[in-house]
Design a protein around this motif. Structure first.
Motif, mmCIF file in Angstrom:
data_model
loop_
_atom_site.group_PDB
_atom_site.id
_atom_site.type_symbol
_atom_site.label_atom_id
_atom_site.label_comp_id
_atom_site.label_asym_id
_atom_site.label_seq_id
_atom_site.Cartn_x
_atom_site.Cartn_y
_atom_site.Cartn_z
ATOM 1 N N GLN A 12 13.502 10.535 -9.048
ATOM 2 C CA GLN A 12 12.593 11.571 -9.517
ATOM 3 C C GLN A 12 11.868 11.056 -10.744
ATOM 4 O O GLN A 12 12.498 10.646 -11.713
ATOM 5 C CB GLN A 12 13.448 12.801 -9.882
ATOM 6 N N TYR A 13 10.548 11.024 -10.687
ATOM 7 C CA TYR A 13 9.794 10.828 -11.920
ATOM 8 C C TYR A 13 9.395 12.211 -12.380
ATOM 9 O O TYR A 13 9.191 13.088 -11.546
ATOM 10 C CB TYR A 13 8.541 9.979 -11.677
ATOM 11 N N THR A 14 9.229 12.361 -13.668
ATOM 12 C CA THR A 14 9.092 13.695 -14.291
ATOM 13 C C THR A 14 8.857 14.849 -13.311
ATOM 14 O O THR A 14 9.656 15.764 -13.253
ATOM 15 C CB THR A 14 7.987 13.676 -15.374
ATOM 16 N N LYS A 42 9.254 1.570 -1.281
ATOM 17 C CA LYS A 42 10.047 0.372 -1.009
ATOM 18 C C LYS A 42 10.474 -0.332 -2.287
ATOM 19 O O LYS A 42 11.653 -0.621 -2.494
ATOM 20 C CB LYS A 42 9.238 -0.628 -0.171
ATOM 21 N N SER A 43 9.471 -0.593 -3.137
ATOM 22 C CA SER A 43 9.778 -1.315 -4.375
ATOM 23 C C SER A 43 10.702 -0.493 -5.254
ATOM 24 O O SER A 43 11.641 -1.020 -5.848
ATOM 25 C CB SER A 43 8.504 -1.618 -5.150
ATOM 26 N N THR A 44 10.437 0.793 -5.335
ATOM 27 C CA THR A 44 11.269 1.658 -6.166
ATOM 28 C C THR A 44 12.722 1.586 -5.706
ATOM 29 O O THR A 44 13.636 1.458 -6.522
ATOM 30 C CB THR A 44 10.754 3.105 -6.083
ATOM 31 N N ASP A 158 10.959 -8.776 -3.446
ATOM 32 C CA ASP A 158 9.908 -7.766 -3.354
ATOM 33 C C ASP A 158 8.597 -8.435 -2.965
ATOM 34 O O ASP A 158 7.935 -9.054 -3.789
ATOM 35 C CB ASP A 158 9.744 -7.024 -4.681
ATOM 36 N N GLU A 159 8.244 -8.340 -1.711
ATOM 37 C CA GLU A 159 7.014 -8.946 -1.182
ATOM 38 C C GLU A 159 6.801 -10.349 -1.734
ATOM 39 O O GLU A 159 5.759 -10.631 -2.336
ATOM 40 C CB GLU A 159 5.812 -8.065 -1.517
ATOM 41 N N PRO A 160 7.753 -11.236 -1.525
ATOM 42 C CA PRO A 160 7.664 -12.540 -2.192
ATOM 43 C C PRO A 160 6.541 -13.413 -1.652
ATOM 44 O O PRO A 160 6.121 -14.335 -2.329
ATOM 45 C CB PRO A 160 9.027 -13.173 -1.894
HETATM 46 N N1 LIG Z 1 6.736 5.073 -13.279
HETATM 47 C C1 LIG Z 1 6.276 5.871 -12.290
HETATM 48 N N2 LIG Z 1 5.967 7.155 -12.521
HETATM 49 C C2 LIG Z 1 5.520 7.951 -11.530
HETATM 50 N N3 LIG Z 1 5.340 7.541 -10.268
HETATM 51 C C3 LIG Z 1 5.626 6.281 -9.970
HETATM 52 C C4 LIG Z 1 6.103 5.367 -10.953
HETATM 53 N N4 LIG Z 1 6.305 4.166 -10.354
HETATM 54 C C5 LIG Z 1 5.939 4.334 -9.069
HETATM 55 N N5 LIG Z 1 5.547 5.596 -8.827
HETATM 56 C C6 LIG Z 1 5.104 6.141 -7.541
HETATM 57 O O1 LIG Z 1 6.150 5.955 -6.629
HETATM 58 C C7 LIG Z 1 5.632 5.730 -5.330
HETATM 59 C C8 LIG Z 1 6.342 4.556 -4.711
HETATM 60 O O2 LIG Z 1 6.011 3.393 -5.404
HETATM 61 P P1 LIG Z 1 6.514 1.976 -4.921
HETATM 62 O O3 LIG Z 1 6.017 0.961 -5.879
HETATM 63 O O4 LIG Z 1 7.967 2.021 -4.687
HETATM 64 O O5 LIG Z 1 5.745 1.841 -3.538
HETATM 65 P P2 LIG Z 1 5.819 0.652 -2.504
HETATM 66 O O6 LIG Z 1 6.376 1.197 -1.260
HETATM 67 O O7 LIG Z 1 6.499 -0.530 -3.094
HETATM 68 O O8 LIG Z 1 4.284 0.351 -2.282
HETATM 69 P P3 LIG Z 1 3.539 -1.065 -2.150
HETATM 70 O O9 LIG Z 1 3.687 -1.486 -0.728
HETATM 71 O O10 LIG Z 1 2.126 -0.715 -2.472
HETATM 72 O O11 LIG Z 1 4.148 -2.016 -3.124
HETATM 73 C C9 LIG Z 1 4.142 5.542 -5.493
HETATM 74 O O12 LIG Z 1 3.508 6.685 -4.987
HETATM 75 C C10 LIG Z 1 3.930 5.409 -6.961
HETATM 76 O O13 LIG Z 1 2.728 6.006 -7.336
#
Ligand SMILES: Nc1ncnc2c1ncn2[C@@H]1O[C@H](COP(=O)(O)OP(=O)(O)OP(=O)(O)O)[C@@H](O)[C@H]1O
Ligand SMILES: [Mg+2]
Lengths: 384, 273
Positions: A12-14, A42-44, A158-160
């Protein structure tokens, strides 16, 4: 032994929830790939596993131990970043040996270890260069080397390969596959390139909007996508979708009415669908055939894409839908030709109004072999 | 093409004009310092004259230049060191662990620079007196540190922001503690920026006159006080004042000249990448 287990993980972001409850079991020595559209989290998710991002709720277990509050370096993981994230002011050797330096390993010993790893990755001649004196592929190798030096339980990527050109990407992909084969460590890999996902993965996790859509081996996802999203996401070019009407249902299959007058019987088990319902039929371009003798649908060729070995025809059929048909490279079709497309019901997928896939009467023959690999026969990599 | 060329010419001429305009007073001061008092106030001003060193000799007779210079060096180096010591951790926290209020905090810090110093002269004076810091180097160092801290934090903050986040994440994965991260990764990467920040801080402290004049008398008086001491109640001695000023700014001018590349980078921080 290194397993990674996710139990109802949330982020959860804010005010927005990015990851909405993910359960996942990653087995020892498995190569797991997270795929999904941009922004799906994915990255998160990977960064939460790494410890670079707090876990809002849920449990993360590595080897059965809860590590939510364990700092990144104590989790026994190593990460390779998309931007490589090499230390610009250090040489290749220093970059690779940095973790050992922080851990207080004597200089002689840590440089030796760096050299060992450099040998595996063919980086030996570059050990004294700075990152800015390297090509993209070499930097990527150094980043992998830096992870390798730590001898981690789990590798995170992460997408290396996304910053590399196409040829190099293929080469590095192969190298990663053989690296996994020789290291025999658990790897978690994020990509949105589905070729990478299909070729590298033991297990693919398809994510969308912070939830898992499906988990399975590459072929499982290809042959038995659980819903429209996965069906459309896996495979290139995309699966064709047609809106159809159910005209008959029995034990051996469901018959559907296509645009135009044709109908197809798809060998699926009886389901919630009943006669008169709308449904979606899915069929991959490679499963469509041109056959003037038994056409299911006819249409006009709009575009011909010749890749040499194969040709993609974009065919507009009655009702305005466009089908992508894969044919062989020598196919003589030209723009504005009439195309006679044959649909074999055995290759079709059927999705109900909610986009959920309806189970086939038979499993695909390849599906009966599991994706588990016979690890015990493999050469194992000796780190020290 | 021709239009573009003449445009460039115009800019070049304008640039030179501004530069000469800025430099002229310094040049004139330098000339005046070699004139006799009479020649210094002559109308029309004399561009050609017979140079003399008598002003410099007179100055040495009246005041010990090196004492003042030593104070200037101690105070500018000391306050810069202290400011960096405080600013680096502050900027680190704000750059890499920002909260919702970080931007506001930064703005607030900068806004303290908008207050006229004279507005707090009395309270600061009393505080220094109570603490026994009047006319002490320590007192000046503390005051200068506080004066320069906002800009030092801002600059280091923006240099830290230029360091890619992934590099710091990589070192955390590699097991770096906060201290190790600072020492082995962040500071080496931000070193050029920190150096230019330090240069600017030294120059600002060196040239500061308001507080040095009000808080020092003799023991801790830096070169700015040295200059001021020549505009005495007995009247203005232009030539001697010029000689004193030349002596006071010479070290920092040479210092600035030697480090101009760093300085330009520092002063245009964030603007050019
Ligand atoms: N610090 C943050 N605060 C709020 N929202 C965030 C933050 N970091 C990421 N997000 C949101 O979380 C969601 C997931 O981000 P993430 O980077 O995990 O996507 P991803 O699947 O890796 O995408 P990509 O393929 O573009 O790298 C996105 O919608 C992004 O806007
Ligand atoms: Mg990403």
């Amino acid at each position: 032994m290194s397993t990674v287990t996710l139990r109802n993980i949330h982020k959860q972001y804010t005010d927005v929830e990015i990851i909405k409850g993910i359960d996942l079991d990653i087995n020892d020595r498995e190569f797991v790939v997270f795929v999904g559209p941009s922004g799906c989290g994915k990255s998160t998710l990977l960064r939460m596993i790494a410890g670079l991002e707090d876990i809002s709720s849920g449990d993360l277990l590595i080897d059965g131990e809860r590590v939510n509050d364990v700092p990144p370096d104590k989790r026994g993981l190593a990460m390779v970043f998309q931007t490589y994230a090499l230390y610009p002011h250090m040489t290749v050797a220093e970059n690779m040996a940095f973790s050992l330096r922080l851990a207080g390993v004597p200089k002689q010993q840590r440089l030796e270890r760096a050299r060992d790893v450099a040998r595996i990755l063919q980086l030996e001649p570059l050990l004294n260069r700075k990152p800015k004196e390297l090509s993209g592929g070499q930097r990527q190798r150094v980043a992998i080397g830096r992870a390798l030096v730590r001898n981690p339980k789990v590798f995170l990527f992460d997408e290396p390969l996304s910053n590399l050109d196409a040829a190099l990407r293929v080469q590095m992909r192969l190298e990663l596959a053989s690296l996994h084969d020789s290291l025999q460590t658990t790897m978690i890999y994020v990509t949105h390139d589905q070729v990478e996902a299909m070729t590298l993965a033991d297990k693919i996790v398809v994510l969308q909007g912070g939830v898992v859509e499906q988990v399975g081996s590459p072929l499982e996802l290809y042959h038995q996508p659980r819903n429209l999203f996965v069906a459309g996401f896996i495979g290139s070019p995309k699966m064709n979708f047609l809106t159809v009407t159910v005209s008959a249902v029995n034990d051996s299959g469901t018959t559907v009415q296509l645009p135009g007058d044709a109908s197809v019987t798809i060998p699926v088990k009886p389901s919630s669908l009943s006669v008169g319902d709308r449904a979606t039929l899915g069929i991959r371009p490679e499963h469509l055939r041109l056959d003037p003798n038994q056409p299911t649908l006819t249409g006009e060729v709009l575009v011909v894409e010749r890749l040499g070995g194969e040709t993609f025809l974009y065919v507009r059929i009655a009702g305005g839908d466009t089908l992508i048909v894969q044919t062989d490279g020598d196919n003589p079709s030209r723009t504005h030709d009439r195309a006679f497309v044959h649909i074999n019901g055995d290759f079709c997928h059927l999705f109900d109004q909610n986009g959920e896939s309806i189970a086939k009467t038979r499993r695909h023959h390849l599906m009966n072999e599991t994706h588990e690999q016979p690890y015990q026969n493999r050469v194992s990599y000796q780190a020290e | 093409m021709a239009r573009k060329n003449s445009r460039q010419w115009l800019w070049a001429v304008l640039g030179w004009l501004v530069a000469i305009l800025l430099f002229f007073p310094i040049f004139w001061m330098f000339l005046t310092s070699f004139k006799t008092e009479v020649a210094a106030v002559a109308t029309p001003p004399q561009l050609f004259f017979r140079p003399t060193l008598e002003n410099y000799v007179a100055i040495q007779d009246r005041a010990n230049y090196f004492n003042y210079a030593l104070n200037s060096i101690a105070v500018s180096l000391g306050s810069t060191f202290l400011a960096l010591l405080l600013a680096i951790p502050a900027a680190y926290a704000m750059a890499f662990f920002p909260t919702k209020r970080t931007k506001g905090t930064l703005m607030w810090m900068l806004s303290t620079k908008m207050l006229p110093s004279v507005g707090v002269l009395v309270p600061v004076y009393i505080l220094c007196r109570e603490a026994g810091l009047l006319d002490s180097r320590i007192g000046l160092i503390i005051i200068y540190t506080l004066i320069n801290l906002p800009i030092v934090v801002w600059m280091i903050y923006s240099f830290f922001k230029e360091v890619p986040k992934e590099i710091l994440e990589a070192d955390r994965m590699d097991g770096a503690s906060t201290q190790q991260e600072l020492r082995h990764v962040l500071l080496p990467l931000a070193l050029p920026g920190i150096a230019s920040t330090a240069l600017l801080s030294i120059i600002l402290a060196w040239n500061e006159a308001f507080w040095s004049l009000n808080l020092t008398t003799f023991d801790a008086a830096p070169l700015t006080a040295f200059i001021a001491s020549f505009s005495s109640p007995q009247g203005l001695f232009w030539a001697k004042l010029s000689a004193a000023s030349t002596l006071a700014i010479a070290p920092i001018l040479i210092f600035g000249w030697l480090s101009q590349r760093q300085l330009v980078r520092g002063l245009t921080f964030g603007a050019v990448k």
